[in-house]
Design an enzyme around this catalytic site. Structure first.
Site, PDB file in Angstrom:
ATOM      1  N   ASP A 101       0.871  -1.175   0.000  1.00 17.65           N
ATOM      2  CA  ASP A 101       0.000   0.000   0.000  1.00 17.65           C
ATOM      3  C   ASP A 101       0.912   1.230   0.000  1.00 17.65           C
ATOM      4  O   ASP A 101       2.123   1.116   0.198  1.00 17.65           O
ATOM      5  CB  ASP A 101      -0.891   0.003   1.257  1.00 17.65           C
ATOM      6  N   SER A 102       0.304   2.403  -0.185  1.00 23.36           N
ATOM      7  CA  SER A 102       1.084   3.628  -0.117  1.00 23.36           C
ATOM      8  C   SER A 102       1.564   3.913   1.309  1.00 23.36           C
ATOM      9  O   SER A 102       2.483   4.702   1.489  1.00 23.36           O
ATOM     10  CB  SER A 102       0.236   4.798  -0.603  1.00 23.36           C
ATOM     11  N   GLU A 133      -2.713   8.958   8.356  1.00 20.04           N
ATOM     12  CA  GLU A 133      -1.255   8.754   8.471  1.00 20.04           C
ATOM     13  C   GLU A 133      -0.683   9.536   9.660  1.00 20.04           C
ATOM     14  O   GLU A 133       0.348   9.179  10.199  1.00 20.04           O
ATOM     15  CB  GLU A 133      -0.542   9.184   7.179  1.00 20.04           C
ATOM     16  N   CYS A 135     -10.912   2.926  -0.065  1.00 18.98           N
ATOM     17  CA  CYS A 135      -9.493   3.166   0.197  1.00 18.98           C
ATOM     18  C   CYS A 135      -9.167   2.382   1.454  1.00 18.98           C
ATOM     19  O   CYS A 135      -9.918   2.429   2.443  1.00 18.98           O
ATOM     20  CB  CYS A 135      -9.270   4.657   0.417  1.00 18.98           C
ATOM     21  N   CYS A 152      -4.279  -1.453  -1.851  1.00 14.61           N
ATOM     22  CA  CYS A 152      -4.378  -0.012  -2.081  1.00 14.61           C
ATOM     23  C   CYS A 152      -5.451   0.203  -3.146  1.00 14.61           C
ATOM     24  O   CYS A 152      -5.305  -0.278  -4.284  1.00 14.61           O
ATOM     25  CB  CYS A 152      -3.037   0.533  -2.560  1.00 14.61           C
ATOM     26  N   HIS A 156      -7.160   2.793   3.757  1.00 10.82           N
ATOM     27  CA  HIS A 156      -6.950   3.552   4.996  1.00 10.82           C
ATOM     28  C   HIS A 156      -8.261   3.746   5.774  1.00 10.82           C
ATOM     29  O   HIS A 156      -8.234   3.963   6.977  1.00 10.82           O
ATOM     30  CB  HIS A 156      -6.409   4.956   4.681  1.00 10.82           C
TER      31      HIS A 156
HETATM   32  N1  DGL Z   1      -4.657   3.110   0.985  1.00 11.77           N
HETATM   33  C1  DGL Z   1      -4.619   3.828  -0.265  1.00 11.77           C
HETATM   34  C2  DGL Z   1      -5.882   3.494  -1.054  1.00 11.77           C
HETATM   35  O1  DGL Z   1      -6.455   2.466  -0.756  1.00 11.77           O
HETATM   36  C3  DGL Z   1      -4.359   5.264   0.014  1.00 11.77           C
HETATM   37  C4  DGL Z   1      -4.034   6.037  -1.204  1.00 11.77           C
HETATM   38  C5  DGL Z   1      -3.211   7.242  -0.972  1.00 11.77           C
HETATM   39  O2  DGL Z   1      -2.047   7.059  -0.644  1.00 11.77           O
HETATM   40  O3  DGL Z   1      -3.719   8.342  -1.186  1.00 11.77           O
HETATM   41  O4  DGL Z   1      -6.308   4.176  -1.942  1.00 11.77           O
END
Ligand code: DGL
Length: 272
Positions: free
Chosen positions: A10-11, A153, A187, A73, A189
């Site tokens: 993931d990011s 975050e 997402c 992600c 997150h």
């Molecule tokens: N967890 C990522 C997603 O599912 C976050 C994306 C981001 O870094 O903006 O989209």
């Protein structure tokens, strides 16, 4: 039996929501997690940049000879899945879009489904396309929520936090007024915000989460390829990030309910 690990990326922290589900649903599997914390968020970037980052993320995970990759992600799944699959024909890759849409189409009774995700994901139209493909009668109400990932975050995801609650109310109000009975957390997150989102949406709206559904999809995939791990093994997870390990470990420990301090390793992802 196949004892190779599964790569998950993931990011940033968001993919931990998939890790939590994967550990519950596939206990015997070893997992390698990569969070690109140096370059998060991905969601406001162009498709080209997201694809370039995702290629590097997969290249890093390939060093562990994984038997499959979970793109935990939403942003990478909605914008780049097709290209990444084509470039890695030997490696099964699962995204989060199709599994979560299948679940939402199953859950909705009034066929009014809300989708919240990053700007890149909403712009891609991938959630709408997948839902329409499953059931042409479903009406979709989408909302990009660009402030959610930076706040999560930074640890601002708890009930009672006035900043996150105010922003969440602003994002969700139009969807609630549209009468949705199901909300896709598009997402990975966003499940960290579940309590806040649930308070705002009320009991009449079911939240379905991208990370969780991808864990079930992976189980089906490994079974179909006869590559499930040893069911008697206690799977272990290796954590890798591209920036400071301490911040990641602090939030991950709380979220996973397990002390992972001093276990994450830092990777220079630009050099991969
Ligand atoms: N967890 C990522 C997603 O599912 C976050 C994306 C981001 O870094 O903006 O989209």
């Amino acid at each position: 039996m196949d004892t190779r690990p599964v790569g998950v990326f993931d990011s940033g922290l968001g993919g931990l929501t998939a890790i939590r589900s994967l550990r519950r649903i596939l206990r015997g599997e070893d997992l390698i997690y990569f969070g690109d914390t140096a370059r998060v968020p991905y969601g406001g970037r162009s498709k080209e940049t997201i694809l370039q980052y995702a290629r590097q993320d997969i290249k890093f995970l390939r060093e562990f000879h994984p038997k499959a990759i979970v793109i935990a992600c939403g942003t990478v799944s909605t914008t780049s899945l097709k290209e990444l699959r084509a470039e890695n024909p030997d490696l099964p890759i699962i995204g989060v879009t199709d599994p979560v849409c299948a679940r939402a189409a199953d859950v909705t009774k009034n066929k009014r489904v809300g989708v919240i995700a990053t700007s890149a994901s909403i712009r891609s139209g991938a959630y709408e396309a997948a839902l329409k493909n499953l059931d042409g009668e479903i009406q979709i109400f989408s909302k990009a929520c660009p402030l959610f990932v930076p706040l999560v975050e930074n640890g601002r995801f708890r009930r009672g936090d006035i900043v996150i609650e105010t922003i969440a109310r602003e994002y969700l109000t139009p969807l609630i007024h549209a009468g949705i009975d199901t909300l896709i957390l598009g997402c990975t997150h966003y499940p960290l915000l579940s309590e806040v989102l649930r308070d705002i949406c009320g009991a009449g709206v079911e939240l379905v989460s991208a990370g969780e559904e991808s864990a079930y999809a992976l189980k089906r995939l490994l079974k179909s390829r006869d590559t499930l791990g040893d069911p008697d093994h206690n799977g272990v997870t290796g954590f890798y990030v591209s920036d400071r390990t301490e911040d990641f470990e602090n939030i991950a420990s709380v979220f996973l309910g397990e002390n992972i301090h001093h276990t994450a390793r830092r990777v220079d992802i630009e050099k991969i």
